[in-house]
Design an enzyme around this catalytic site. Structure first.
Site, PDB file in Angstrom:
ATOM      1  N   LYS A  83      -0.568   5.489  -5.397  1.00 12.98           N
ATOM      2  CA  LYS A  83      -1.594   5.187  -6.410  1.00 12.98           C
ATOM      3  C   LYS A  83      -2.502   6.385  -6.647  1.00 12.98           C
ATOM      4  O   LYS A  83      -2.962   6.607  -7.760  1.00 12.98           O
ATOM      5  CB  LYS A  83      -2.451   3.988  -5.965  1.00 12.98           C
ATOM      6  CG  LYS A  83      -1.690   2.681  -5.911  1.00 12.98           C
ATOM      7  CD  LYS A  83      -2.577   1.522  -5.500  1.00 12.98           C
ATOM      8  CE  LYS A  83      -3.098   1.601  -4.097  1.00 12.98           C
ATOM      9  NZ  LYS A  83      -2.070   1.513  -3.041  1.00 12.98           N
ATOM     10  N   LEU A 117      10.579   9.015  -7.181  1.00 10.68           N
ATOM     11  CA  LEU A 117      11.956   8.844  -7.644  1.00 10.68           C
ATOM     12  C   LEU A 117      12.879   9.886  -7.006  1.00 10.68           C
ATOM     13  O   LEU A 117      14.001   9.576  -6.592  1.00 10.68           O
ATOM     14  CB  LEU A 117      11.987   8.997  -9.180  1.00 10.68           C
ATOM     15  CG  LEU A 117      13.387   8.928  -9.764  1.00 10.68           C
ATOM     16  CD1 LEU A 117      13.919   7.511  -9.697  1.00 10.68           C
ATOM     17  CD2 LEU A 117      13.401   9.433 -11.200  1.00 10.68           C
ATOM     18  N   GLY A 170       0.842  -1.200   0.000  1.00 13.03           N
ATOM     19  CA  GLY A 170       0.000   0.000   0.000  1.00 13.03           C
ATOM     20  C   GLY A 170       0.873   1.245   0.000  1.00 13.03           C
ATOM     21  O   GLY A 170       2.112   1.157   0.038  1.00 13.03           O
ATOM     22  N   ASP A 171       0.217   2.407  -0.072  1.00 15.18           N
ATOM     23  CA  ASP A 171       0.932   3.692   0.019  1.00 15.18           C
ATOM     24  C   ASP A 171       1.985   3.877  -1.073  1.00 15.18           C
ATOM     25  O   ASP A 171       2.968   4.587  -0.878  1.00 15.18           O
ATOM     26  CB  ASP A 171       1.614   3.858   1.398  1.00 15.18           C
ATOM     27  CG  ASP A 171       0.639   3.685   2.534  1.00 15.18           C
ATOM     28  OD1 ASP A 171      -0.526   4.062   2.362  1.00 15.18           O
ATOM     29  OD2 ASP A 171       1.046   3.165   3.579  1.00 15.18           O
ATOM     30  N   THR A 207      -3.611   6.989   9.158  1.00 18.41           N
ATOM     31  CA  THR A 207      -3.418   6.961  10.614  1.00 18.41           C
ATOM     32  C   THR A 207      -2.299   7.891  11.087  1.00 18.41           C
ATOM     33  O   THR A 207      -2.135   8.076  12.294  1.00 18.41           O
ATOM     34  CB  THR A 207      -3.045   5.526  11.057  1.00 18.41           C
ATOM     35  OG1 THR A 207      -1.857   5.143  10.338  1.00 18.41           O
ATOM     36  CG2 THR A 207      -4.160   4.550  10.771  1.00 18.41           C
ATOM     37  N   GLY A 224      -5.884   5.536   1.964  1.00 16.89           N
ATOM     38  CA  GLY A 224      -5.735   6.998   2.010  1.00 16.89           C
ATOM     39  C   GLY A 224      -5.000   7.431   0.763  1.00 16.89           C
ATOM     40  O   GLY A 224      -3.793   7.256   0.668  1.00 16.89           O
ATOM     41  N   HIS A 225      -5.731   7.926  -0.222  1.00 23.27           N
ATOM     42  CA  HIS A 225      -5.104   8.304  -1.485  1.00 23.27           C
ATOM     43  C   HIS A 225      -4.867   9.810  -1.509  1.00 23.27           C
ATOM     44  O   HIS A 225      -5.799  10.598  -1.464  1.00 23.27           O
ATOM     45  CB  HIS A 225      -5.981   7.853  -2.659  1.00 23.27           C
ATOM     46  CG  HIS A 225      -6.033   6.365  -2.794  1.00 23.27           C
ATOM     47  ND1 HIS A 225      -6.934   5.687  -3.568  1.00 23.27           N
ATOM     48  CD2 HIS A 225      -5.260   5.408  -2.222  1.00 23.27           C
ATOM     49  CE1 HIS A 225      -6.701   4.386  -3.468  1.00 23.27           C
ATOM     50  NE2 HIS A 225      -5.698   4.203  -2.658  1.00 23.27           N
ATOM     51  N   GLN A 257      -4.788  -0.401  -1.199  1.00 22.84           N
ATOM     52  CA  GLN A 257      -3.758  -1.224  -0.545  1.00 22.84           C
ATOM     53  C   GLN A 257      -2.801  -1.805  -1.604  1.00 22.84           C
ATOM     54  O   GLN A 257      -2.683  -1.236  -2.682  1.00 22.84           O
ATOM     55  CB  GLN A 257      -4.370  -2.322   0.338  1.00 22.84           C
ATOM     56  CG  GLN A 257      -5.039  -1.783   1.595  1.00 22.84           C
ATOM     57  CD  GLN A 257      -6.486  -1.381   1.388  1.00 22.84           C
ATOM     58  OE1 GLN A 257      -7.233  -2.057   0.705  1.00 22.84           O
ATOM     59  NE2 GLN A 257      -6.900  -0.276   1.983  1.00 22.84           N
TER      60      GLN A 257
END
Ligand code: IMP
Length: 419
Positions: free
Chosen positions: A16, A332, A12-13, A301, A40-41, A224
């Site tokens: 995305k 990057l 995840g994270d 969180t 959380g996007h 995720q």
């Protein structure tokens, strides 16, 4: 690309949200397929930062319609907090939001029982987001959950709420100072939300079937990442949904052939939030540097993320199980100024088949790549990148067995190389 899925290839994270936002300028419909408000996007444009938990990221583009699919678990008060935040920031969503009739609800007792469960696990706790996700899915599988459609059938709603309360009461009561509402009170509270969402409720399969027939361009937005998948991930340190491409098909009830291209997203390094194995984790000053430069704190969180090198063994595996056709590499620029970059290509002491649920203690074998001293922040062309940087990216693409498609060089929309 007329219908594309975006999936996470790490825990995840991966960034995305930004990739979905970029691509949503070319689509008609954006769809969330699984997970819930544990996601959380984060998207930045103009002077605004948006963190979306349940609403598809497509909502930020005024012409895109948005569907919250049946595989998602919805926390209705949380959804409305998110929607009112969007309105405050000038995003009108009212005639562009659709909600699956078959999505299950996260109820207040799911969050409480999750707290009690995490406490009871002691040192073996999962480190969940405490959003009630696991128990909402558990109630779905054990057939005592509440679906969106059930909100309009009061007797069934009360029966289901009573079943849920009865099933979880004893465990919840192990928490200090807790009181549980009755099924009637809960049903009354839900009634208010039921009326608010009524105009948006659809059958997701019929809805998508019509969209596909009308040749809409669709973006399926995964949440995720693959190693958090409840089937193939690092069990028990996983989330409770199917986080791979498979979750798109089951969560929506859509023709599996509807997804044409799959863009797998990986950071240029690796992070994980929550407990569980992470073979390439760096607990030294390099890990600290990645966390500081990459601002690695969970979007949901706020927890500090664990940081490490890219795990090429996992990257190849997660890319394959998703059917990844294209690769997006994010953050990057965070690697600018590093002397040496490492990529794990093998676990030296792995006995038997690759088993993500038993990675504790595996030793990563690394290959080393020379870093670059130049800044890549905001680069928009492949030709702007230092030679060492190109070689590193090409290696990631080779490991993922997917064509390099997007490289992100900063949080903003324009800080992107599109190949
Ligand atoms: P849950 O999904 O809240 O049950 O949490 C289970 C595990 O998945 C924990 O390790 C969480 O930190 C992790 N997790 C859940 N959602 C996300 C996400 O969107 N990004 C990163 N980790 C997540």
């Amino acid at each position: 690309m007329s219908s594309t899925a975006i999936v996470g290839l790490q825990w995840g994270d991966e960034g995305k949200g930004k990739i979905v936002d970029l691509l949503s300028d070319q689509v008609d419909l954006a769809v969330r397929c699984q997970g819930g408000a544990n996601a959380g996007h984060t998207v930045e444009f103009g002077d605004c930062q948006f963190i979306l938990h349940l609403v598809p990221t497509g909502v930020l583009r005024p012409d895109v319609r948005n569907l919250i699919g049946g595989g998602v678990v919805i926390d209705l008060p949380g959804l409305f907090r998110e929607l009112s935040e969007l309105l405050k920031k000038g995003i009108q969503w009212q005639d562009r939001l659709f909600i699956s009739v078959s999505a299950h609800l996260v109820l207040p007792y799911h969050k409480l029982v999750e707290q009690a469960d995490e406490r009871a696990r002691g040192p073996h706790r999962i480190g969940t987001t405490l959003r009630g996700i696991g128990f909402a899915y558990a109630d779905k599988i054990t057939r005592r959950g509440v679906r969106v459609g059930d909100l309009y059938h009061r007797d069934k709603l009360i029966t289901r709420l009573q079943m849920g309360l009865d099933a979880h009461r004893d465990q919840i009561m192990t928490l200090p100072d807790v009181q549980l509402p009755t099924a009637d009170v809960l049903a009354d509270e839900l009634q208010e939300y039921a009326e608010k969402i009524r105009p948006y409720v659809v059958n997701p399969s019929e809805f998508l079937h019509e969209e596909i027939a009308r040749k809409s361009r669709i973006l399926f937005e995964g949440a995720q990442g693959a190693p958090l998948d409840s089937d193939g991930g690092t069990d028990p340190y996983v989330t409770s949904s199917t986080t791979t491409g498979g979750g798109i098909r089951t969560g929506l009830g859509v023709d599996p052939r509807a997804v044409e291209d799959v863009i797998g997203v990986t950071k240029a390094y690796c992070t994980r939030v929550g407990n569980g194995p992470f073979p390439t984790e760096l607990t030294d000053e390099i890990g600290e540097k990645l966390r500081a430069q990459g601002k690695e704190y969970g979007a949901t969180t706020g927890r500090p993320r664990r940081c490490g090198w890219v795990d090429g063994v996992l990257l190849r595996y997660t890319s394959r199980i998703n059917g990844t056709t294209h690769l997006a590499v994010t953050k990057l620029d965070v690697l600018d100024g590093m002397d040496v970059l490492k990529v794990c290509t093998k676990y030296t002491d792995q006995h038997g088949p690759l088993d993500l649920a038993n990675l504790d203690g595996v030793q990563p074998e690394y290959e080393e790549w020379p870093g670059w001293s130049e800044s890549t922040v905001g680069a928009t062309k492949w030709s702007d990148l230092p030679a060492n940087c190109k070689k590193y990216l090409e290696r990631l693409s080779e490991l993922a067995e997917a064509k390099l498609h997007i490289v992100s060089t900063g949080p903003r929309r324009d800080q992107t190389i599109r190949m």
